[in-house]
Scaffold this active site. Sequence first.
Site, PDB file in Angstrom:
ATOM      1  CG  HIS A  82       0.320   6.317  -0.814  1.00  0.00           C
ATOM      2  ND1 HIS A  82      -0.737   6.926  -1.447  1.00  0.00           N
ATOM      3  CD2 HIS A  82      -0.193   5.766   0.326  1.00  0.00           C
ATOM      4  CE1 HIS A  82      -1.847   6.761  -0.732  1.00  0.00           C
ATOM      5  NE2 HIS A  82      -1.540   6.059   0.353  1.00  0.00           N
TER       6      HIS A  82
ATOM      7  CG  HIS B 104       0.240   8.382  -7.431  1.00  0.00           C
ATOM      8  ND1 HIS B 104      -0.921   8.748  -6.769  1.00  0.00           N
ATOM      9  CD2 HIS B 104       0.116   8.896  -8.682  1.00  0.00           C
ATOM     10  CE1 HIS B 104      -1.697   9.431  -7.585  1.00  0.00           C
ATOM     11  NE2 HIS B 104      -1.092   9.550  -8.753  1.00  0.00           N
TER      12      HIS B 104
ATOM     13  CG  HIS C 159      -1.823   1.160   1.345  1.00  0.00           C
ATOM     14  ND1 HIS C 159      -3.155   1.118   0.995  1.00  0.00           N
ATOM     15  CD2 HIS C 159      -1.600   2.438   1.778  1.00  0.00           C
ATOM     16  CE1 HIS C 159      -3.701   2.311   1.187  1.00  0.00           C
ATOM     17  NE2 HIS C 159      -2.778   3.131   1.671  1.00  0.00           N
ATOM     18  CD  GLU C 160       1.596   3.706   3.676  1.00  0.00           C
ATOM     19  OE1 GLU C 160       1.845   4.752   3.052  1.00  0.00           O
ATOM     20  OE2 GLU C 160       0.562   3.559   4.362  1.00  0.00           O
TER      21      GLU C 160
END
Length: 704
Positions: free
Chosen positions: A486, A489, A482-483
């Site tokens: 980020h 991205h 998940h991190e």
Amino acid sequence: MKFLSRSATSAILLRRQHRWGHRFASTWTPLATAFNAPPGRRINFTRDDVGLFGMRELRNCEGFYLMRDNVETRTQELILEATSEQRSRKMVDIFDELSDSLCKVADLAEFVRIAHPQVKFSQAAEQACISICGVVESLNTHHSLYQALNHVVKHGDKMPCSEVDRHVACLFLFDFEQCGIHLPEKERLRVVRLNDYILQLGQKFMNGAAQPSVLPRRQVPEAIRNYFPTSGDNVIITGLCTNSENEQMREAAYRLYLQPSQSQEELLRDLLLCRHELARSCGFETYAHRALNGSTMETPEVVRKFIDELSEKLRSRAQADFAIMTEMKRRESGQGSPLAEIWDTPYFTTQLRRQSLEEQANEFLPYFSLGGCMEGLDNLLNALYGVRLENTDMEPGESWHSDIYKLAVIHEREGLLGYIYCDFFERAGKPNQDCHFTIQGGKRLPDGSYQMPIVVVMLGLAQPRWSGPTLLSPARVDNLFHEMGHAMHSMLARTEHQHVTGTRCSTDFAEVPSVLMEYFAGDPRVLRTFARHFQTHEPISEDMLKRLCASKHLFAASETQLQVFYSALDQEYHGAAAQLGVSTTDTLRSVQSQYYGLPYVENTAWQLRFSHLVGYGAKYYAYLVSKTIASWIWQTYFESNPFNRQSGEKYRSEILAHGGAVPSRKLVANFLQREMTPSVLAESLINEIDTDESKIKELMVSRI
């Protein structure tokens, strides 16, 4: 050169593995080996410090004062340029440089303030944060600057501008007007006061939400008194005992920890009322309308339609989940009448994993070493985007602690995309949270080159030992992916303006790339590429893999219904009812009866512990929408083949590359070639829930 680097530490570990033989037979890649090694303390005898993140000003904490002075000087220069009749650059470029200059100091200082172990650095960083806040406040009242931007937005710039330029300029103007600069002076001052009061109320509410319940012993029934610690004549309830095997203890903790608090109730009502007044002053119907301006969902009315559509489709599916929990509770208690209650749901989810999927505590841990997981991420990113993660030695003074890793993100054609600093291990004083920090946003520079993004990924993992690497639970693997979603991205964005790079987009879109990465982390085809025993390198068995993936989706309908309930409550609190000042518990009772399948428990006030109301006011729905969009993208592009390079390239070029430079609703509709209506969104998530439910049933039947 007498400088002991992490690569040297890794080499030592490799030699030890070789001596220890098959137990630590090394077939890891260099990246995996580095992350499986104990963090090595760098010993420097000869080289000068380069400063934190390679910034020479930060070779010592005094550098923050220099950075502050420099940005204040540059701010004044940019104000003069923006308001000059001889301006020779696009207004949006001047504003973006202004934003970039301030963010480079503010974002860096905020991270150092909470993460640096040395008090003198954290204190200097905090002072820099305060100073930058002062600069921003002065900008928010600078009428000449506002008028120059407003004129360009309303009438067009004298320089040629693209559609993206105009969109970003509008974003700057909206941010400006949130402080009321466009209002008459009396109203503007009222907005300033409301903003200050809202900040104070939020801080007090969050502090109160985290406090334990302290009750006199005489008020706690003797039968349950011994479940909780005591202090003198008081019983202390520090939280919800959701996974306790004792049903009485679960119920007692729920009722006692969530008892109503008059002070918290007043804080929450004042907070909601002030937010409503602020929104009205700024020209919005409600605070929810203000918060959703420019979001993917655009208006509270669209959010409500989505919530209602999803709620209706979930109702029977969630009831089926609660029926299973009720049956489990009756079987466990040996009685035929008990019903599943709101305090039972986490417990029976865990029990179902153990009973039906035969999940044993920590059985998956040995198959997910940190290095193995990083290797899996590296392979996945290479397959999708042609990107590699390379562990890179740091210069003296570059990191804030000895256990930090630095990853260079390298594209096979474009070269270096940026840097990710990995602050993965727990230590004294470090925040206990998994999160992503932007240190420097990417943007196109005047000479055509690209300002490299720099981010930090922070986790709270246990330190590796010389006897073995850090091992991750499946939930920790999800958090890592998940991190890193980020972070990627930020790395894969290639925007003209840093104000909208990477995760700097609407809240209900910012979580899409990170949630999508969780789908990869839950796919058996992806897990097979790296889930192997840290000692023997034996791959995880197919049976374990199926059980692991199934366990992530147990009771998905009831869990999703709970998120719908939270989202609906948040919207209700920040809607028109906020001005009425009614009891927030009465509102909770009403919303819960409409959106959740388990009843409200009398004399409880769960909402007074709901700290997300402060940071995500009117935006709690964002996670639900982000998950829905991520699910839709997964089903459309990656479910059939999670390593599809064509899909990965398309996803990067049409979604990730733009950050917030294009309205997120438009990005999603163009990428998925379908209008993003509430009905379509709800149907996408229901399809996923039904598919996962079928897979779980098949697995359970096969194990009978």
